[in-house]
Design a protein around this motif. Sequence first.
Motif, PDB file in Angstrom:
ATOM      1  N   PRO A  82      -3.430   0.192  -6.024  1.00 20.70           N
ATOM      2  CA  PRO A  82      -4.555  -0.385  -5.590  1.00 20.70           C
ATOM      3  C   PRO A  82      -5.126  -1.579  -6.138  1.00 20.70           C
ATOM      4  O   PRO A  82      -6.014  -2.043  -6.607  1.00 20.70           O
TER       5      PRO A  82
ATOM      6  N   ALA B 162       0.848  -0.996   0.037  1.00 27.56           N
ATOM      7  CA  ALA B 162      -0.015   0.029  -0.024  1.00 27.56           C
ATOM      8  C   ALA B 162       0.899   1.284  -0.019  1.00 27.56           C
ATOM      9  O   ALA B 162       0.556   2.218  -0.631  1.00 27.56           O
TER      10      ALA B 162
ATOM     11  N   GLY C 104       1.148   2.582  -3.411  1.00 27.48           N
ATOM     12  CA  GLY C 104       0.005   3.444  -4.088  1.00 27.48           C
ATOM     13  C   GLY C 104      -0.619   2.749  -5.286  1.00 27.48           C
ATOM     14  O   GLY C 104      -1.278   3.593  -6.009  1.00 27.48           O
TER      15      GLY C 104
END
Length: 198
Positions: free
Chosen positions: A90, A85, A88
């Motif tokens: 997803p 995470a 960045g």
Amino acid sequence: MTTDGALARLIRSSADRTAAVDAETCDLCAAPVADEHAHLYDTGPEQVRCVCGPCSVLFAEAGAGDGHYRPVPRRRVRLPRVDTALLGVPVGLVFFVPRADGTVTAQGPSPAGAMRWEVAAAAWQRLTGVCPQLATVEPDVEALLVNTVHGLDHHWIVPIDDCYRMVAVVRREWRGLSGGGRVWPSVEQFFEDLTERP
């Protein structure tokens, strides 16, 4: 000669030609290669090339061929959970490739091939601070491969050819808009079949 004998010969000949066409060859010299063979990373088009043993030896030394072809290592290392995470991206099925120029790309499989994003180099550096093994990933030819889809927790350092094999599994098995019932079991099997190699 009987008709049956001629037909059998024609079928055999056709099968031999099909096998010859389907047999993998070295992308540099066209010699046949075994099922398990070496790969080179072609830095120009950013592609993996199949190579025979003799051709792989030609590019074993750093800088051989002006660095145009780089040997793809065989190492696989299973990692503890890595908090991707921080990068960045997803996506639950993705691989991260640090590049020789210091950039990092994230690539995720899709029915049309690999989707690609740029990852902030500073974010990759933060992640390597948390997981020091990632600092050993060889640029362009190794990647961090992640699968957290459906609650799975796979994090691996793998050769780049493993990543492209995973993309091929998704492309081959994807059906319809959502992937269908075959793609995710095939992806899970791909990860189950990975084994650690030094």
